[in-house]
Design a protein around this motif. Structure first.
Motif, PDB file in Angstrom:
ATOM      1  N   GLU A  66       1.721 -11.791   2.009  1.00  5.40           N
ATOM      2  CA  GLU A  66       1.311 -12.695   2.889  1.00  5.40           C
ATOM      3  C   GLU A  66       0.019 -12.241   3.756  1.00  5.40           C
ATOM      4  N   ARG A  67       0.489 -10.965   4.520  1.00  4.79           N
ATOM      5  CA  ARG A  67      -0.424 -10.302   5.368  1.00  4.79           C
ATOM      6  C   ARG A  67      -1.774  -9.892   4.600  1.00  4.79           C
ATOM      7  N   LYS A  68      -1.759  -9.566   3.361  1.00  6.16           N
ATOM      8  CA  LYS A  68      -2.898  -8.952   2.565  1.00  6.16           C
ATOM      9  C   LYS A  68      -3.847 -10.193   2.312  1.00  6.16           C
ATOM     10  N   LYS A  69      -3.183 -11.545   2.208  1.00  8.81           N
ATOM     11  CA  LYS A  69      -4.211 -12.407   2.054  1.00  8.81           C
ATOM     12  C   LYS A  69      -4.904 -13.024   3.484  1.00  8.81           C
ATOM     13  N   ARG A  70      -4.458 -12.771   4.500  1.00  4.96           N
ATOM     14  CA  ARG A  70      -5.151 -12.993   5.698  1.00  4.96           C
ATOM     15  C   ARG A  70      -5.841 -11.705   5.977  1.00  4.96           C
ATOM     16  N   ALA A  71      -5.628 -10.611   5.610  1.00  9.42           N
ATOM     17  CA  ALA A  71      -6.516  -9.317   5.800  1.00  9.42           C
ATOM     18  C   ALA A  71      -7.752  -9.466   4.765  1.00  9.42           C
ATOM     19  N   ASP A  72      -7.623  -9.835   3.742  1.00  6.48           N
ATOM     20  CA  ASP A  72      -8.861 -10.605   2.549  1.00  6.48           C
ATOM     21  C   ASP A  72      -9.537 -11.267   3.328  1.00  6.48           C
ATOM     22  N   LYS A  92      -5.932   6.746  -1.280  1.00  4.42           N
ATOM     23  CA  LYS A  92      -5.056   7.587  -1.739  1.00  4.42           C
ATOM     24  C   LYS A  92      -3.720   7.102  -1.182  1.00  4.42           C
ATOM     25  N   GLN A  93      -3.744   5.878  -0.430  1.00  4.29           N
ATOM     26  CA  GLN A  93      -2.356   5.328   0.057  1.00  4.29           C
ATOM     27  C   GLN A  93      -2.640   3.736  -0.098  1.00  4.29           C
ATOM     28  N   GLN A  94      -1.257   3.187  -0.012  1.00  2.00           N
ATOM     29  CA  GLN A  94      -1.308   1.751  -0.348  1.00  2.00           C
ATOM     30  C   GLN A  94      -1.172   1.022   1.378  1.00  2.00           C
ATOM     31  N   ASP A  95      -2.066   0.212   1.577  1.00  2.63           N
ATOM     32  CA  ASP A  95      -1.932  -0.422   3.093  1.00  2.63           C
ATOM     33  C   ASP A  95      -0.749  -1.144   2.886  1.00  2.63           C
ATOM     34  N   ASN A  96       0.025  -1.308   4.053  1.00  2.00           N
ATOM     35  CA  ASN A  96       1.187  -2.321   4.241  1.00  2.00           C
ATOM     36  C   ASN A  96       0.587  -3.631   5.101  1.00  2.00           C
ATOM     37  N   TYR A  97      -0.349  -3.433   5.537  1.00  2.00           N
ATOM     38  CA  TYR A  97      -1.158  -4.689   6.357  1.00  2.00           C
ATOM     39  C   TYR A  97      -0.367  -4.968   7.579  1.00  2.00           C
ATOM     40  N   GLY A  98      -0.177  -3.784   8.115  1.00  2.00           N
ATOM     41  CA  GLY A  98       0.779  -3.891   9.449  1.00  2.00           C
ATOM     42  C   GLY A  98      -0.313  -4.244  10.697  1.00  2.00           C
ATOM     43  N   TYR A  99      -1.597  -3.772  10.351  1.00  2.00           N
ATOM     44  CA  TYR A  99      -2.584  -4.012  11.395  1.00  2.00           C
ATOM     45  C   TYR A  99      -3.940  -4.385  10.753  1.00  2.00           C
ATOM     46  N   PHE A 100      -4.780  -5.032  11.602  1.00  2.00           N
ATOM     47  CA  PHE A 100      -6.224  -5.277  11.023  1.00  2.00           C
ATOM     48  C   PHE A 100      -7.096  -4.772  11.977  1.00  2.00           C
ATOM     49  N   PRO A 101      -7.497  -3.556  12.100  1.00  2.00           N
ATOM     50  CA  PRO A 101      -8.566  -2.965  13.070  1.00  2.00           C
ATOM     51  C   PRO A 101      -9.824  -3.347  12.642  1.00  2.00           C
ATOM     52  N   ILE A 102     -10.722  -3.715  13.609  1.00  2.00           N
ATOM     53  CA  ILE A 102     -12.037  -3.621  13.483  1.00  2.00           C
ATOM     54  C   ILE A 102     -12.655  -2.837  14.491  1.00  2.00           C
ATOM     55  N   LEU A 103     -13.993  -2.219  14.044  1.00  2.00           N
ATOM     56  CA  LEU A 103     -14.881  -1.421  15.103  1.00  2.00           C
ATOM     57  C   LEU A 103     -16.090  -2.028  15.408  1.00  2.00           C
ATOM     58  N   ILE A 104     -16.146  -2.499  16.788  1.00  2.00           N
ATOM     59  CA  ILE A 104     -17.099  -3.080  17.191  1.00  2.00           C
ATOM     60  C   ILE A 104     -18.273  -2.270  17.755  1.00  2.00           C
ATOM     61  N   GLU A 105     -19.392  -2.126  17.152  1.00  2.00           N
ATOM     62  CA  GLU A 105     -20.485  -1.134  17.541  1.00  2.00           C
ATOM     63  C   GLU A 105     -21.046  -1.951  18.758  1.00  2.00           C
ATOM     64  N   LYS A 106     -21.243  -1.011  19.696  1.00  2.00           N
ATOM     65  CA  LYS A 106     -21.882  -1.426  21.021  1.00  2.00           C
ATOM     66  C   LYS A 106     -23.149  -2.081  21.002  1.00  2.00           C
ATOM     67  N   GLU A 107     -24.094  -1.857  19.903  1.00  4.45           N
ATOM     68  CA  GLU A 107     -25.218  -2.478  19.654  1.00  4.45           C
ATOM     69  C   GLU A 107     -25.036  -3.825  19.365  1.00  4.45           C
ATOM     70  N   TYR A 108     -23.814  -4.221  18.917  1.00  2.00           N
ATOM     71  CA  TYR A 108     -23.648  -5.640  18.501  1.00  2.00           C
ATOM     72  C   TYR A 108     -23.059  -6.351  19.878  1.00  2.00           C
ATOM     73  N   ARG A 109     -22.116  -5.963  20.542  1.00  5.47           N
ATOM     74  CA  ARG A 109     -21.342  -6.395  21.730  1.00  5.47           C
ATOM     75  C   ARG A 109     -20.607  -5.609  22.164  1.00  5.47           C
ATOM     76  N   SER A 110     -20.069  -5.733  23.400  1.00  6.38           N
ATOM     77  CA  SER A 110     -18.734  -4.771  23.888  1.00  6.38           C
ATOM     78  C   SER A 110     -17.409  -5.225  23.181  1.00  6.38           C
TER      79      SER A 110
END
Length: 187
Positions: A66-72, A92-110
């Motif tokens: 279920e978490r994978k569906k949301r991550a997708d 090399k590893q299998q995701d357990n979909y515990g978290y969904f981090p993104i990185l927001i580049e400063k050029e985009y917005r803070s």
């Protein structure tokens, strides 16, 4: 969390030598009535927590699916957004979909602008790992010689989006639309 035992966790392993080490660690190193073989801690689990862990283990595959569906869905909606980087697995590893981090580049917005825009809509993302542990009050000036510029920069860009198995897919779409909105509403 993807898997829990209410309080504490679970360890799995194949190496019997690791079993001996972990057994000693969880029980103060006590191996007999008058024998303590090494320093340990009190890492024993009560029966109720153990039962909850066994019950949750039966659901782990479902929860991760279920978490994978949301991550997708997050990936589909955010992958082409300039300024948003989705962290990728190395394969090399299998995701357990515990978290969904993104990185927001400063050029985009803070990152804080995105965080606030989501919070204004009662959507609670998390700033990981901000501030850095080394910058917490209890550690002030203890690590001033350490070169942590890259860690500090990344800590100001990472945002972990909500991810749990009951999260409605329309909410995932809403979160993505807030993140990608040209005119982000920040109060």
């Amino acid at each position: 969390k993807v898997y829990n035992t209410i309080e504490g966790g679970a360890v799995t392993f194949q190496d019997h030598r690791l079993y001996e080490k972990l057994y000693n660690l969880k029980n103060f190193g006590i191996r007999g009535e008058e024998w303590v073989c090494e320093v340990g801690a009190n890492g024993k689990m009560n029966e109720f927590c153990a039962v909850m862990g066994l019950l949750n283990l039966k659901r782990a595959e479902y929860v991760m699916g279920e978490r994978k569906k949301r991550a997708d869905s997050y990936i589909r909606n955010l992958k082409d957004t300039d300024g948003i980087r989705i962290l990728k697995q190395s394969g090399k590893q299998q995701d357990n979909y515990g978290y969904f981090p993104i990185l927001i580049e400063k050029e985009y917005r803070s990152r804080d602008e995105v965080y606030t825009a989501l919070k204004n809509q009662n959507i609670y993302a998390r700033k990981y790992f901000y501030p850095l542990t080394s910058d917490q009050e209890c550690f002030k000036n203890k690590f001033k010689e350490a070169k942590l510029d890259t860690a500090r920069e990344l800590a100001e860009q990472v945002l972990v989006l909500p991810l749990y198995e009951q999260l409605d897919m329309t909410d995932v779409e809403k979160i993505c639309s807030i993140i990608t909105a040209k005119d982000m509403i920040i109060k």
